[in-house]
Design a protein around this motif. Structure first.
Motif, short mmCIF file in Angstrom:
data_model
loop_
_atom_site.label_atom_id
_atom_site.label_comp_id
_atom_site.label_asym_id
_atom_site.label_seq_id
_atom_site.Cartn_x
_atom_site.Cartn_y
_atom_site.Cartn_z
N ALA A 1 15.16 3.86 80.71
CA ALA A 1 16.04 4.88 81.29
C ALA A 1 17.13 5.27 80.30
N ARG A 2 17.65 4.29 79.57
CA ARG A 2 18.69 4.59 78.59
C ARG A 2 18.16 5.49 77.48
N ARG A 3 16.93 5.24 77.02
CA ARG A 3 16.34 6.09 75.98
C ARG A 3 16.14 7.52 76.50
N ILE A 4 15.67 7.65 77.74
CA ILE A 4 15.47 8.97 78.33
C ILE A 4 16.79 9.70 78.49
N MET A 5 17.81 8.99 78.98
CA MET A 5 19.12 9.60 79.18
C MET A 5 19.75 10.00 77.85
N SER A 6 19.58 9.16 76.84
CA SER A 6 20.14 9.46 75.52
C SER A 6 19.52 10.73 74.95
N SER A 7 18.21 10.86 75.09
CA SER A 7 17.52 12.05 74.60
C SER A 7 18.00 13.30 75.34
N ALA A 8 18.09 13.21 76.65
CA ALA A 8 18.54 14.36 77.45
C ALA A 8 19.97 14.73 77.10
N TYR A 9 20.83 13.72 76.92
CA TYR A 9 22.23 13.99 76.61
C TYR A 9 22.36 14.65 75.25
N SER A 10 21.56 14.18 74.27
CA SER A 10 21.66 14.76 72.93
C SER A 10 21.18 16.22 72.92
N LYS A 11 20.27 16.58 73.81
CA LYS A 11 19.78 17.96 73.88
C LYS A 11 20.70 18.86 74.68
N ASN A 12 21.25 18.35 75.79
CA ASN A 12 22.00 19.20 76.73
C ASN A 12 23.50 18.93 76.77
N GLY A 13 23.93 17.79 76.23
CA GLY A 13 25.34 17.44 76.29
C GLY A 13 25.76 16.84 77.62
N SER A 14 24.83 16.73 78.56
CA SER A 14 25.11 16.11 79.85
C SER A 14 23.79 15.76 80.52
N ILE A 15 23.90 14.98 81.59
CA ILE A 15 22.74 14.64 82.40
C ILE A 15 22.85 15.42 83.70
N GLN A 16 21.92 16.32 83.93
CA GLN A 16 21.97 17.17 85.12
C GLN A 16 21.47 16.41 86.35
N LYS A 17 22.15 16.62 87.47
CA LYS A 17 21.73 16.02 88.74
C LYS A 17 20.31 16.46 89.06
N GLY A 18 19.46 15.51 89.44
CA GLY A 18 18.09 15.81 89.80
C GLY A 18 17.13 15.93 88.62
N SER A 19 17.65 15.83 87.39
CA SER A 19 16.79 15.93 86.21
C SER A 19 15.94 14.67 86.07
N PHE A 20 14.95 14.74 85.18
CA PHE A 20 14.11 13.57 84.93
C PHE A 20 14.96 12.39 84.49
N ALA A 21 15.94 12.63 83.63
CA ALA A 21 16.81 11.55 83.14
C ALA A 21 17.59 10.91 84.29
N ALA A 22 18.11 11.73 85.19
CA ALA A 22 18.85 11.20 86.34
C ALA A 22 17.94 10.39 87.26
N ARG A 23 16.72 10.88 87.47
CA ARG A 23 15.77 10.15 88.32
C ARG A 23 15.35 8.84 87.65
N ALA A 24 15.20 8.85 86.32
CA ALA A 24 14.85 7.63 85.60
C ALA A 24 15.95 6.59 85.75
N GLN A 25 17.21 7.02 85.63
CA GLN A 25 18.34 6.10 85.77
C GLN A 25 18.38 5.53 87.18
N SER A 26 18.14 6.37 88.18
CA SER A 26 18.16 5.92 89.57
C SER A 26 17.04 4.90 89.82
#
Length: 84
Positions: A24-49
């Motif tokens: 989940a941390r790797r997924i969130m890191s990738s999403a954050y580096s691309k978007n600058g944030s983790i969007q609610k309901g995104s794949f990264a947010a669901r992975a963290q949950s």
């Protein structure tokens, strides 16, 4: 010259792989580096949950542990409890 043949089952992911904190941390890191944030309901947010639920249920190790991550085992506490 040696030919190598793969069976289709060699190309498939295991069916019962649970999301862990390191993944989940790797997924969130990738999403954050691309978007600058983790969007609610995104794949990264669901992975963290999913990782948080799995860790709290004792299904997987804590945030810094993953058999594939190369990280040392560590934090492993219950999410949100303030305990380790």
């Amino acid at each position: 010259n040696t030919d190598y043949f793969l069976h289709q089952s060699d190309l498939q992911m295991p069916k019962n792989t649970s999301m862990d904190g390191a993944a989940a941390r790797r997924i969130m890191s990738s999403a954050y580096s691309k978007n600058g944030s983790i969007q609610k309901g995104s794949f990264a947010a669901r992975a963290q949950s999913a990782a948080a639920k799995n860790m709290n249920a004792g299904i997987v190790e804590g945030w810094s542990a993953s058999k594939n991550s190369g990280a040392s085992k560590g934090s492993g506490g219950v999410i949100g409890s303030g305990k380790k």
